[in-house]
Design a protein around this motif. Structure first.
Motif, PDB file in Angstrom:
ATOM      1  N   VAL A  49     108.403   8.238   5.308  1.00 34.57           N
ATOM      2  CA  VAL A  49     107.203   7.478   4.959  1.00 34.57           C
ATOM      3  C   VAL A  49     107.427   6.026   5.362  1.00 34.57           C
ATOM      4  O   VAL A  49     108.435   5.430   4.989  1.00 34.57           O
ATOM      5  CB  VAL A  49     106.902   7.565   3.442  1.00 34.57           C
ATOM      6  CG1 VAL A  49     105.660   6.759   3.089  1.00 34.57           C
ATOM      7  CG2 VAL A  49     106.762   9.007   3.004  1.00 34.57           C
ATOM      8  N   ARG A  50     106.487   5.474   6.148  1.00 33.41           N
ATOM      9  CA  ARG A  50     106.597   4.084   6.591  1.00 33.41           C
ATOM     10  C   ARG A  50     105.242   3.404   6.484  1.00 33.41           C
ATOM     11  O   ARG A  50     104.207   4.026   6.711  1.00 33.41           O
ATOM     12  CB  ARG A  50     107.038   4.016   8.057  1.00 33.41           C
ATOM     13  CG  ARG A  50     108.446   4.486   8.300  1.00 33.41           C
ATOM     14  CD  ARG A  50     108.844   4.389   9.762  1.00 33.41           C
ATOM     15  NE  ARG A  50     108.042   5.307  10.574  1.00 33.41           N
ATOM     16  CZ  ARG A  50     107.258   4.934  11.580  1.00 33.41           C
ATOM     17  NH1 ARG A  50     107.153   3.685  11.927  1.00 33.41           N
ATOM     18  NH2 ARG A  50     106.580   5.827  12.259  1.00 33.41           N
ATOM     19  N   ALA A  51     105.288   2.125   6.140  1.00 33.16           N
ATOM     20  CA  ALA A  51     104.084   1.303   6.154  1.00 33.16           C
ATOM     21  C   ALA A  51     104.089   0.477   7.438  1.00 33.16           C
ATOM     22  O   ALA A  51     105.108  -0.111   7.796  1.00 33.16           O
ATOM     23  CB  ALA A  51     104.050   0.384   4.947  1.00 33.16           C
ATOM     24  N   GLU A  52     102.966   0.478   8.139  1.00 34.67           N
ATOM     25  CA  GLU A  52     102.790  -0.339   9.335  1.00 34.67           C
ATOM     26  C   GLU A  52     101.460  -1.071   9.198  1.00 34.67           C
ATOM     27  O   GLU A  52     100.400  -0.457   9.306  1.00 34.67           O
ATOM     28  CB  GLU A  52     102.794   0.529  10.594  1.00 34.67           C
ATOM     29  CG  GLU A  52     104.141   1.125  10.927  1.00 34.67           C
ATOM     30  CD  GLU A  52     104.130   1.914  12.234  1.00 34.67           C
ATOM     31  OE1 GLU A  52     103.112   1.873  12.948  1.00 34.67           O
ATOM     32  OE2 GLU A  52     105.140   2.555  12.522  1.00 34.67           O
ATOM     33  N   GLY A  53     101.550  -2.349   8.933  1.00 34.20           N
ATOM     34  CA  GLY A  53     100.317  -3.110   8.716  1.00 34.20           C
ATOM     35  C   GLY A  53      99.585  -2.583   7.515  1.00 34.20           C
ATOM     36  O   GLY A  53     100.141  -2.490   6.423  1.00 34.20           O
ATOM     37  N   ASN A  54      98.336  -2.181   7.717  1.00 33.95           N
ATOM     38  CA  ASN A  54      97.549  -1.656   6.597  1.00 33.95           C
ATOM     39  C   ASN A  54      97.470  -0.123   6.626  1.00 33.95           C
ATOM     40  O   ASN A  54      96.574   0.460   6.048  1.00 33.95           O
ATOM     41  CB  ASN A  54      96.149  -2.270   6.586  1.00 33.95           C
ATOM     42  CG  ASN A  54      95.346  -1.904   7.817  1.00 33.95           C
ATOM     43  OD1 ASN A  54      95.857  -1.315   8.761  1.00 33.95           O
ATOM     44  ND2 ASN A  54      94.080  -2.268   7.823  1.00 33.95           N
ATOM     45  N   GLN A  55      98.416   0.516   7.309  1.00 31.94           N
ATOM     46  CA  GLN A  55      98.449   1.972   7.379  1.00 31.94           C
ATOM     47  C   GLN A  55      99.754   2.504   6.805  1.00 31.94           C
ATOM     48  O   GLN A  55     100.787   1.836   6.864  1.00 31.94           O
ATOM     49  CB  GLN A  55      98.334   2.443   8.828  1.00 31.94           C
ATOM     50  CG  GLN A  55      97.042   2.071   9.488  1.00 31.94           C
ATOM     51  CD  GLN A  55      96.997   2.576  10.932  1.00 31.94           C
ATOM     52  OE1 GLN A  55      98.003   2.983  11.493  1.00 31.94           O
ATOM     53  NE2 GLN A  55      95.820   2.538  11.515  1.00 31.94           N
TER      54      GLN A  55
END
Length: 69
Positions: A49-55
Motif C-alpha cells: 500500500v502506497r500513497a502518491e499525491g492524493n491517491q
C-alpha cells in the motif's frame, strides 16, 4: 494537505482475482475527516500500500498458502 475523501465510492464493490471485495467509507465530524478503504482477500496474500499525491495504490502481490494457526 487535503482531508481524505472516500465519499465517491459508495457501498461494497465486487472484487476479482485474489480480492473478494472492496468497501470505502467516509467519516467526518468537527475534529477530523477520515477516508477508510477495506480490501477483503480470498486467501492469505502479500500486498503493498502506497500513497502518491492524493491517491492510494493497493497492489496485491499474489496469493500465498493459508497461514498455519
Amino acid at each position: 494537505m487535503a482531508a481524505p475523501d472516500a465519499s465517491g465510492s459508495k457501498g461494497p464493490q465486487a472484487g476479482e482475482g485474489p480480492v473478494s471485495g472492496v468497501v470505502a467509507s467516509q467519516f467526518t465530524d468537527e475534529h477530523a475527516s477520515v477516508g477508510r478503504v477495506l480490501v477483503a482477500l480470498k486467501d492469505a496474500a502479500q500486498y503493498d500500500v502506497r500513497a502518491e499525491g492524493n491517491q492510494i495504490h493497493i497492489r496485491v502481490l499474489g496469493t500465498g498458502a493459508n497461514p498455519a494457526l
